[in-house]
Design an enzyme around this catalytic site. Sequence first.
Site, PDB file in Angstrom:
ATOM      1  N   HIS A 159      -9.998  -6.845  -5.261  1.00  0.00           N
ATOM      2  CA  HIS A 159      -9.730  -6.785  -3.822  1.00  0.00           C
ATOM      3  C   HIS A 159     -10.658  -7.721  -3.050  1.00  0.00           C
ATOM      4  CE1 HIS A 159      -7.243  -3.962  -1.284  1.00  0.00           C
ATOM      5  NE2 HIS A 159      -7.903  -4.597  -0.333  1.00  0.00           N
TER       6      HIS A 159
ATOM      7  N   ASP B 150      -6.190  -0.573  -6.309  1.00  0.00           N
ATOM      8  CA  ASP B 150      -7.660  -0.527  -6.329  1.00  0.00           C
ATOM      9  C   ASP B 150      -8.240  -0.009  -5.012  1.00  0.00           C
ATOM     10  OD1 ASP B 150      -7.122  -2.634  -4.660  1.00  0.00           O
ATOM     11  OD2 ASP B 150      -8.120  -4.170  -5.863  1.00  0.00           O
TER      12      ASP B 150
ATOM     13  N   TYR C 224       0.875  -1.168   0.000  1.00  0.00           N
ATOM     14  CA  TYR C 224       0.000   0.000   0.000  1.00  0.00           C
ATOM     15  C   TYR C 224       0.911   1.216   0.000  1.00  0.00           C
ATOM     16  CZ  TYR C 224      -4.329  -2.521   1.165  1.00  0.00           C
ATOM     17  OH  TYR C 224      -5.424  -3.325   1.130  1.00  0.00           O
TER      18      TYR C 224
END
Length: 507
Positions: free
Chosen positions: A361, A269, A241
Site C-alpha cells: 500500500h 491490506d 475497497y
Amino acid sequence: MASSGKTYSGKEVAVHNSRESCWIIVHGKVYDVTDFLDDHPGGSKIILKYAGKDATAEYDPIHPPDAITTNLKPEKHLGSVDLTTVEKVEVKITDEERARQERIAARPPLSEILNLHDFEAIAKYTMPEKAWAYYSSAADDEITNRENHAAFHRIWFRPRILKDVTKVNWSTTILGHKSSMPLYITATALGKLGHPDGELNLTRAAAKHGVIQMIPTLASCSFDEIMDAAAPGQVQFFQLYVNKDREITKRIVRHAEQRGIKGLFITVDAPQLGRREKDMRQKFEAEDPSEVSKADQGGVDRSQGAARAISSFIDPGLNWSDMAWFKSITKMPLILKGVQCWEDALEAYDIGLSGVVLSNHGGRQLDFARSGLEVLVEVTTKLKEKRGLSFPNEKFQLFVDGGVRRATDVMKAVALGATAVGVGRPFLYAYSSYGPEGIDQALQILHDEFEMNMRLLGARNIKEVVPEMVDSSNIHLHIVSVPSDNLYESNYERLQGARLREIKNKL
C-alpha cells in the site's frame, strides 16, 4: 435523493450557522449536518467554518462525490438552494498561500524536468500543504515507504552485448490487454487534492500513451465521470475497497463490469487504516484546540487527517471465504491487491484467482512490511517449487507496486517475473506540479527511458528481459551498502516530532 423538493434561499440557510443548528450547501443541495458534527472524521471545525454557507470548494477535493449522500440519513437531505441568493464565502489569501503562488510562478519550464524525481521536487514546494501531506505520507516511521524504493537498489543488471538492438519494443499485455509499457497507473485516492480535474488527468494521459489506468474506489471524481472521459476502447481496471454492506459492494462491482472494466483489483491490506503521521499533523493544525479536547473526552479518534475521513466503510471482516462470493457476482478477472508473502500468493493461485499485486500500500499500512520487489523474488521461487509455475505467467499474473521512479525499476521487476508494475505517486506529483502537461511529460520520460535501457540491457522485447539479466542475491539483505540516491533522498521530507505551540512574547 433529497427528502424534500423545497428550494431554499441563501438567507434561509445562512441562519443555521451554529453547532446547535448546522446546515451546509454542497453542489446546490442543502444538508443538515448538525448531528454529524461530532462524527465527522475530519473534525467539526471545518464543517462549522462553512455552517450556513456553500462548502462545495472545500468538500470536493477530499471527498468522493457520494460521501455526503452515503453518510447522511435521507431526512437530512433538505432540498435545493437558489445559488444566486447564496453569499459567497470570502476567500482570504494567507501569507502562506501567497508564498506558494510565488513558488508556482518560479517553477522551471517543463522541458527542464528530466525524470520522475523532478516532478516530486517541484510538487513538494508548489502543492498546498494538506495535499502534499496526504500524498507523501506513509505509516509510522515511514521505513517501508523508503524501503520500497531502496529495494530496487539491491538488484543489479547483467547486460548482454552484441545484440541487434536497432529496434526495441517494450510493449506487453496485462490480463490479455495491450499496454505500451509494462506498467499501469495504479489506484490512488483523492486526485483533486493536486489538480481540479483530479483522476481525469490520468484517464486522458493513459489513453494518449496506451497504458492502463486503475480507477480507485476513493477517487475525487465519480466512477462514471472517469469512465465517460475514457477514449473508445480504452482499457481500465478498478480497485475495490470492500464495503461492510455487501449489497453496496455487489452494486459497485456489477456496475463496474457493465461499464466495461477489465479487471477487479480487491484491496486486502487495509482492514484498518495505517497511521500516517504527516497527514495526522495537518488534521491537528486545522482543528481548534477546544474541539480537540471535546473529541478526546468523547473517546472517538478523529485525528487521522484526510485518510481517515474517507475510509470508515471498509470491512475488516473480509476473508478468504469471500472470494467464492466475488466469483459468483462477476466474470471479471479477480486480483488481490496487497499480498505480502508467498503463502497468500499460493492460496490465491489455488482458489483460481487471476493474479496478485505484491504490495504494501505504498508503505502506508504496516510499517516494516517488506517491499513488493522482495516478495516477488520469494513468490516466484516458492510457486515454482510448490506448483511448478514459471513467471511471467499468463494464467496467474504477478504485479508489483511501490517505490518506482525509473524505467530500470520496472525492468528489474519484469526480469524477476512480474507481468507489470504499478506506478502511483509519481503521476500524482506530475499533474499536481504541471497539470495535464506534467503527466504527459512523465509518461514520455518513461517511454524514453525504456527505449534507452532496453538497448543497454541487450533486450529487444519484454520477453527477453529475463532473470539471468539481474543479480538479486542481495534482495533479502536489508542492510547493504549501495550508493546513495541523492534525488530521492533530497525529496524525502523527514518526519517531525511533537513541538511546542508558538508562544507570543508579552514584552
